[in-house]
Scaffold this active site. Sequence first.
Site, PDB file in Angstrom:
ATOM      1  N   ASP A 183       0.911  -1.146   0.000  1.00  0.00           N
ATOM      2  CA  ASP A 183       0.000   0.000   0.000  1.00  0.00           C
ATOM      3  C   ASP A 183       0.946   1.190   0.000  1.00  0.00           C
ATOM      4  OD1 ASP A 183      -1.461   2.230   0.589  1.00  0.00           O
ATOM      5  OD2 ASP A 183      -2.766   1.244   2.015  1.00  0.00           O
ATOM      6  N   HIS A 184       1.099   1.839  -1.154  1.00  0.00           N
ATOM      7  CA  HIS A 184       2.182   2.818  -1.233  1.00  0.00           C
ATOM      8  C   HIS A 184       1.997   3.996  -0.282  1.00  0.00           C
ATOM      9  CE1 HIS A 184      -0.404   5.096  -4.037  1.00  0.00           C
ATOM     10  NE2 HIS A 184       0.382   6.126  -3.808  1.00  0.00           N
ATOM     11  N   HIS A 246      -5.750   2.692   1.062  1.00  0.00           N
ATOM     12  CA  HIS A 246      -5.013   3.866   1.559  1.00  0.00           C
ATOM     13  C   HIS A 246      -5.705   4.555   2.742  1.00  0.00           C
ATOM     14  CE1 HIS A 246      -2.848   3.121  -2.022  1.00  0.00           C
ATOM     15  NE2 HIS A 246      -3.540   3.885  -2.847  1.00  0.00           N
TER      16      HIS A 246
HETATM   17  C1  BG6 Z   1      -3.398   4.660  -6.409  1.00  0.00           C
HETATM   18  C2  BG6 Z   1      -4.748   4.718  -7.056  1.00  0.00           C
HETATM   19  O1  BG6 Z   1      -3.309   3.584  -5.522  1.00  0.00           O
HETATM   20  O2  BG6 Z   1      -3.177   5.873  -5.694  1.00  0.00           O
HETATM   21  C3  BG6 Z   1      -4.871   5.918  -7.969  1.00  0.00           C
HETATM   22  O3  BG6 Z   1      -4.949   3.528  -7.803  1.00  0.00           O
HETATM   23  C4  BG6 Z   1      -4.521   7.194  -7.212  1.00  0.00           C
HETATM   24  O4  BG6 Z   1      -6.176   6.023  -8.520  1.00  0.00           O
HETATM   25  C5  BG6 Z   1      -3.185   7.038  -6.504  1.00  0.00           C
HETATM   26  O5  BG6 Z   1      -4.459   8.240  -8.153  1.00  0.00           O
HETATM   27  C6  BG6 Z   1      -2.921   8.232  -5.596  1.00  0.00           C
HETATM   28  O6  BG6 Z   1      -1.623   8.130  -5.095  1.00  0.00           O
HETATM   29  P1  BG6 Z   1      -0.788   9.435  -4.720  1.00  0.00           P
HETATM   30  O7  BG6 Z   1       0.463   8.899  -4.101  1.00  0.00           O
HETATM   31  O8  BG6 Z   1      -0.561  10.171  -5.993  1.00  0.00           O
HETATM   32  O9  BG6 Z   1      -1.646  10.207  -3.773  1.00  0.00           O
END
Ligand code: BG6
Length: 506
Positions: A183-184, A246
Site C-alpha cells: 500500500d504505497h 489507503h
Molecule cells: C493509487 C490509485 O493507488 O493511488 C490511484 O490507484 C490514485 O487512482 C493514486 O491516483 C494516488 O496516489 P498518490 O500517491 O498520488 O496520492
Amino acid sequence: MENPSGQVLVIFGASGDLAKRKLLPALFALHCGGFLPENFAIIGAGRTAMDSEEYRRSRAEDIKKFARASAADFGKLGPFMELVNYVSFDTDNPSEYSRLAGFAAEVRARAGIPDNITFYFGVPPEMFSPIASGLEKCGLSASSGGFRRVVVEKPFGTSLESARAINAKLRSVFDEGEIYRIDHYLGKETVQNILVLRFANEIFESLWNRDHIDSVEISVSESLGVENRGAYYEKSGALRDMVQNHLLNLAAFVAMECPSSFGAESIRDEVAKVLECLRPMDAKAIDSGTVRGQYAASGGMAAYRSEKNVAADSLTETFAALKFHIENWRWGGVPFYLYTGKRLSERKSEVVINFKSAPVQMFVGQCSGRSCNKLTLRIQPDEGVWLKFGLKVPGAGYEVAQVSMDFNYSSISGANLPDAYERLLLDAMSGDATLYARSDALEAGWKFIDPILARWAERGADGLEFYAAGSDGPEGARKMRLEHSSEGCPIRFSASAKGGDESRKE
Ligand code: BG6
C-alpha cells in the site's frame, strides 16, 4: 542501515506504467543513494516484445523524467542501466516460466548473486494466481539456501471473497512471511510520521482519545481524473481504489494503540486490531453516512462518462465519503470521516484531528461550541504539521484570534522526501514487512467495505450525485463536512471576558 543482501529483483508488468513511472525511478534513486545490494540485478518481465537493450534505452528516458535525482545523479544512469535486463513474457503461457528460470540462473551466475529472488507482481490481481502457479511449477518459487519474497501490488482483490482466494493461492506457494502486500501510502514519509508524532510526544498522545477528540477527518483529494485507466477504474471506483486500502490504513495509523515494539509484527498487530473494531454499517447507516459522486463535465474538463473505456451510463463512483466508528475504548463515540475523489479543486491529502471545545466558553463568540483546536497532518503536497489554537490579540479587552503553529518539511534544510516506492522496495528487499499489509488486516478492511459496495450496487443510480469537475465534490459531502468542521467559526473574532465589558461584544 545495512544494504539488502545480494539478490535478483524480478518485476512482472515491467513494460507497464507502474514500472515506468515508479519502480525503475525508485530503484535508480536507491542506486544513487548507495542503498542497493552489492550483488544485484533487475529482470523486467513484460508482455511487450523487446530486448534488454531497447528496454534500457526507453527506461533511461523515463528515469530522467520521473526519478527523484539531481542533475549530478544522472551521471550514474549508465552503471544503473547495466543492472537492468528484460524478457518478453506471457504470464498465461506455462512454458515461459522455465525460460524465465533459465534466464534468472544465467543473470545470477554472471553477477555472482546467491539464490535470493524478490518477485514484484506489478500486474492486475487476476494474474497473481497464474504467476504464483507458474513459478511453483518451474521451481522458481523455492530457493536452495537463499530466500524468496513476493511483493503484490494493489488492488488486492475486489471483495472479501476474492481477497481470500488470492491469499489462499499465494499462501499455497509462499509462506505468509514471504508475502508483501503493498500500500504505497504506508511508504510515504508523512504517513510514517503519524506514528512518530504520536508515540514520541507525550503532549499529543495524552490527548489522543475520546475524552479530548471530537472527530477525525481523513481526506485524499486529487485534481486529476481517471486519465488512461478507465477500464480498470470502471470495475473499481473510489471505494475499492482508495478507501479500502489507503484511507483505511491511514485511519489505522491514526487510531492504533502504541505497539509493544517497532517490529513488523507488533505494528501490524495493532493495525489489524483497529480494522477489526470497525463498526459494521447496515443499510440505514450506509444511506445516511456515505456519499458517492461522479464528476460531470465542467471548465473544459470531460465528464467521467466521456473518458476512454468508460460506459456512457456508468454508475462508478469517482468520489466517496463515509462516516464510521471504531468500537474500542479509545475511540468509542468519536466519528471518523473519510473523503476521497478525483477531479476535485486541488490535490491535497491530510489528516485533521478536531479537538473538543473547552468545557466553558469564556469568550463571547468562541466558535459557538465547536473548538478551533485542530491538528492537521498534511500528507501531501506542502508536507507538514499545523496546530491551531486561540490566542489573545495584544491590547485592551479579550479579542481572540485563531493562530497556527506550523511545521513544514520544506523548512528542514536538505529535506528531499523519498518517494514511497523507494522506501517500500528497499524494505521488501531487506525483508522488513512493517509497512506492508498483513492478510488479517486486509480481510478486515474488505469485511467492512463489502456491505457498502453491496448497498450502493442495490441502489444503483439512486444516491449517486454528480459534481462539477474541478469543484469541491458533491453537495452531500459539503453537508457531511458541516458536521465536524469549524470552518463556520470566525478566523478572528472579537470577544469580551465573561462578565467583562459588555460593550466590547460584537
Ligand atoms: C493509487 C490509485 O493507488 O493511488 C490511484 O490507484 C490514485 O487512482 C493514486 O491516483 C494516488 O496516489 P498518490 O500517491 O498520488 O496520492
